[in-house]
Design a protein around this motif. Structure first.
Motif, PDB file in Angstrom:
ATOM      1  N   PHE A 224      -8.495  -2.136  -0.025  1.00  0.00           N
ATOM      2  CA  PHE A 224      -7.457  -1.983  -1.044  1.00  0.00           C
ATOM      3  C   PHE A 224      -7.793  -0.850  -2.012  1.00  0.00           C
ATOM      4  CE2 PHE A 224      -6.465  -6.487  -0.004  1.00  0.00           C
ATOM      5  CZ  PHE A 224      -5.126  -6.329   0.271  1.00  0.00           C
ATOM      6  N   LYS A 225      -9.077  -0.590  -2.188  1.00  0.00           N
ATOM      7  CA  LYS A 225      -9.503   0.464  -3.112  1.00  0.00           C
ATOM      8  C   LYS A 225      -9.495   1.827  -2.449  1.00  0.00           C
ATOM      9  CE  LYS A 225     -13.049   1.414  -6.597  1.00  0.00           C
ATOM     10  NZ  LYS A 225     -14.256   0.858  -7.263  1.00  0.00           N
ATOM     11  N   THR A 226      -9.826   1.870  -1.160  1.00  0.00           N
ATOM     12  CA  THR A 226      -9.983   3.155  -0.483  1.00  0.00           C
ATOM     13  C   THR A 226      -8.738   3.619   0.262  1.00  0.00           C
ATOM     14  OG1 THR A 226     -10.905   2.072   1.492  1.00  0.00           O
ATOM     15  CG2 THR A 226     -12.460   2.779  -0.220  1.00  0.00           C
ATOM     16  N   GLU A 227      -7.809   2.701   0.532  1.00  0.00           N
ATOM     17  CA  GLU A 227      -6.641   3.056   1.320  1.00  0.00           C
ATOM     18  C   GLU A 227      -5.372   2.850   0.488  1.00  0.00           C
ATOM     19  OE1 GLU A 227      -6.640   1.129   5.133  1.00  0.00           O
ATOM     20  OE2 GLU A 227      -8.839   1.235   5.281  1.00  0.00           O
ATOM     21  N   ALA A 228      -4.736   3.950   0.147  1.00  0.00           N
ATOM     22  CA  ALA A 228      -3.525   3.892  -0.681  1.00  0.00           C
ATOM     23  C   ALA A 228      -2.430   3.067  -0.020  1.00  0.00           C
ATOM     24  CB  ALA A 228      -3.027   5.306  -0.967  1.00  0.00           C
ATOM     25  N   ALA A 229      -2.370   3.096   1.310  1.00  0.00           N
ATOM     26  CA  ALA A 229      -1.327   2.354   2.016  1.00  0.00           C
ATOM     27  C   ALA A 229      -1.485   0.849   1.815  1.00  0.00           C
ATOM     28  CB  ALA A 229      -1.371   2.678   3.506  1.00  0.00           C
TER      29      ALA A 229
END
Length: 205
Positions: free
Chosen positions: A187-192
């Motif tokens: 959730f922190k590293t992937e904007a999607a």
């Protein structure tokens, strides 16, 4: 988010809290300081009632999130997508003025072979809510507790709350809402994934 989840002594195990009698006397002092008479009929039982209410309102100090989150389930039938519990109502108290914070939490995680019982997530929100809090700290504490216990691929937490310290005193702005978020892992590293979390909260109302 290191060292955010604090341990507190359980009653009877090195607990140095004041006695019930001392707590009730403190309430009497506050009543006198506010300008009222704790000996008048309507206030005679108020100190005992307040002490009892505080024991319930701040019961989160006597509970450990790891005890609530300890049991997980591995029979997930291959499910590995977002698990979201939305609109979890909570009541907390501002640590600066000790007045209520009223809001709701949205908590999601991406499982990695294990899942939590859904009621456990709501109970963790209650544990941290029933302590003196800032909204920012509470948001991070919920995410950290789930992240450290479940070890999922990611955790997302959003809290929406109204603070009575803004509505009842100071600027006295009723109806204003504060939003806070914390993301870990995917959730922190992937904007999607963040976008999907936000969409799931907002998109089905």
């Amino acid at each position: 988010m290191d060292a955010i989840v604090k341990s507190f002594p359980s009653p009877g195990t090195g607990d140095t809290r004041p006695t019930q009698k001392e707590a009730e006397e403190a309430v009497r002092v506050l009543l006198r300081w506010a300008g009222d008479d704790p000996e008048r009929e309507g206030l005679l039982d108020t100190p005992a009632r307040v002490a009892k209410a505080y024991k319930e309102l701040f019961s989160g100090y006597a509970q450990a999130p790891e005890d609530v989150l300890g049991r997980t389930f591995e029979e997930v039938g291959g499910y590995d997508d977002i698990v979201l519990v939305r609109d979890i109502p909570f009541f907390s108290h501002c640590e600066h003025h000790m007045v209520p914070i009223i809001g709701k939490a949205h908590v999601a995680y991406l499982p990695d072979r294990r899942v939590l019982g859904l009621s456990k997530i709501a109970r963790v929100v209650d544990i941290f809510g029933r302590r003196l809090q800032t909204q920012e700290t509470m948001t991070a504490q919920i995410a950290q507790a789930i992240d450290e216990t479940l070890r999922p691929r990611g955790v997302a937490v959003m809290i929406e709350a109204e603070h009575m310290c803004m509505a009842m005193r100071g600027v006295q702005k009723q109806g204003s809402t504060t939003l806070t978020t914390t993301f870990t892992g995917s959730f922190k590293t992937e904007a999607a994934e963040q976008a999907r979390f936000m969409s799931m909260i907002r998109g089905f109302r």
